[in-house]
Design an enzyme around this catalytic site. Sequence first.
Site, PDB file in Angstrom:
ATOM      1  N   VAL A  64     -14.062   3.228  -1.132  1.00 21.02           N
ATOM      2  CA  VAL A  64     -13.185   2.189  -0.592  1.00 21.02           C
ATOM      3  C   VAL A  64     -11.833   2.242  -1.297  1.00 21.02           C
ATOM      4  O   VAL A  64     -11.771   2.381  -2.523  1.00 21.02           O
ATOM      5  CB  VAL A  64     -13.812   0.790  -0.806  1.00 21.02           C
ATOM      6  CG1 VAL A  64     -12.924  -0.310  -0.260  1.00 21.02           C
ATOM      7  CG2 VAL A  64     -15.193   0.725  -0.190  1.00 21.02           C
ATOM      8  N   CYS A  65     -10.768   2.111  -0.514  1.00 20.88           N
ATOM      9  CA  CYS A  65      -9.420   1.976  -1.068  1.00 20.88           C
ATOM     10  C   CYS A  65      -8.746   0.813  -0.341  1.00 20.88           C
ATOM     11  O   CYS A  65      -9.424  -0.041   0.205  1.00 20.88           O
ATOM     12  CB  CYS A  65      -8.630   3.280  -0.914  1.00 20.88           C
ATOM     13  SG  CYS A  65      -8.268   3.736   0.795  1.00 20.88           S
ATOM     14  N   TYR A  66      -7.435   0.781  -0.325  1.00 15.32           N
ATOM     15  CA  TYR A  66      -6.713  -0.314   0.340  1.00 15.32           C
ATOM     16  C   TYR A  66      -6.855  -0.267   1.858  1.00 15.32           C
ATOM     17  O   TYR A  66      -7.250  -1.238   2.491  1.00 15.32           O
ATOM     18  CB  TYR A  66      -5.219  -0.269  -0.001  1.00 15.32           C
ATOM     19  CG  TYR A  66      -4.912  -0.532  -1.432  1.00 15.32           C
ATOM     20  CD1 TYR A  66      -4.870  -1.823  -1.926  1.00 15.32           C
ATOM     21  CD2 TYR A  66      -4.674   0.518  -2.308  1.00 15.32           C
ATOM     22  CE1 TYR A  66      -4.588  -2.072  -3.259  1.00 15.32           C
ATOM     23  CE2 TYR A  66      -4.396   0.280  -3.640  1.00 15.32           C
ATOM     24  CZ  TYR A  66      -4.349  -1.007  -4.101  1.00 15.32           C
ATOM     25  OH  TYR A  66      -4.081  -1.245  -5.422  1.00 15.32           O
ATOM     26  N   GLY A  68      -8.002   2.819   3.699  1.00 17.26           N
ATOM     27  CA  GLY A  68      -8.843   3.891   4.213  1.00 17.26           C
ATOM     28  C   GLY A  68      -8.190   5.256   4.217  1.00 17.26           C
ATOM     29  O   GLY A  68      -8.699   6.184   4.841  1.00 17.26           O
ATOM     30  N   PHE A  93     -10.451  -1.776   2.181  1.00 22.34           N
ATOM     31  CA  PHE A  93     -10.806  -3.151   1.836  1.00 22.34           C
ATOM     32  C   PHE A  93     -10.106  -4.140   2.763  1.00 22.34           C
ATOM     33  O   PHE A  93     -10.655  -5.209   3.060  1.00 22.34           O
ATOM     34  CB  PHE A  93     -10.471  -3.443   0.371  1.00 22.34           C
ATOM     35  CG  PHE A  93     -10.977  -4.778  -0.099  1.00 22.34           C
ATOM     36  CD1 PHE A  93     -12.335  -4.990  -0.280  1.00 22.34           C
ATOM     37  CD2 PHE A  93     -10.111  -5.826  -0.342  1.00 22.34           C
ATOM     38  CE1 PHE A  93     -12.820  -6.218  -0.691  1.00 22.34           C
ATOM     39  CE2 PHE A  93     -10.576  -7.060  -0.772  1.00 22.34           C
ATOM     40  CZ  PHE A  93     -11.943  -7.262  -0.942  1.00 22.34           C
TER      41      PHE A  93
END
Length: 106
Positions: A64-66, A68, A93
Site C-alpha cells: 500500500v502507498c498513497y 497505488g 490508501f
Amino acid sequence: MNFKRISVERAVKMMSEQDLVQIVDIRDDQSFIAGHIPDSFQLHGANIDEFMASANPEAPLLVVCYHGISSQSAAAYLAEQGFSDTYSLDGGFEAWMSAQKSSASS
C-alpha cells in the site's frame, strides 16, 4: 510484472477469506501514524531486513502507498525477493479511505 494489481473490494475479500494476509505500507511516518490499514507493517529502507526475516514469502502480500503508484515498484521488488503472491493496492490508501474502510492510527 511478477505482482498483481488489486482493487480495494478484492483486497477486502481476500483479507476476509485468508487466514494470513501480510500488509505493508510504504508511506512516510506522519501519514502512517495518521492512519493505515489495520495490522499493516510500515515498511521502509531502515526496516526492510527485519521484515524480510520475519515475513512469510508464501502468504499473500499486499503493498500500500498513497495512490497505488509507488506500491507497484515496491510490489515488483518484493516479488523478485521471493514473495510468491504479491499485490499492489489500486488507488492506494486514498482509495481505501474513499471506500470507507476502517483505518488504525499509531
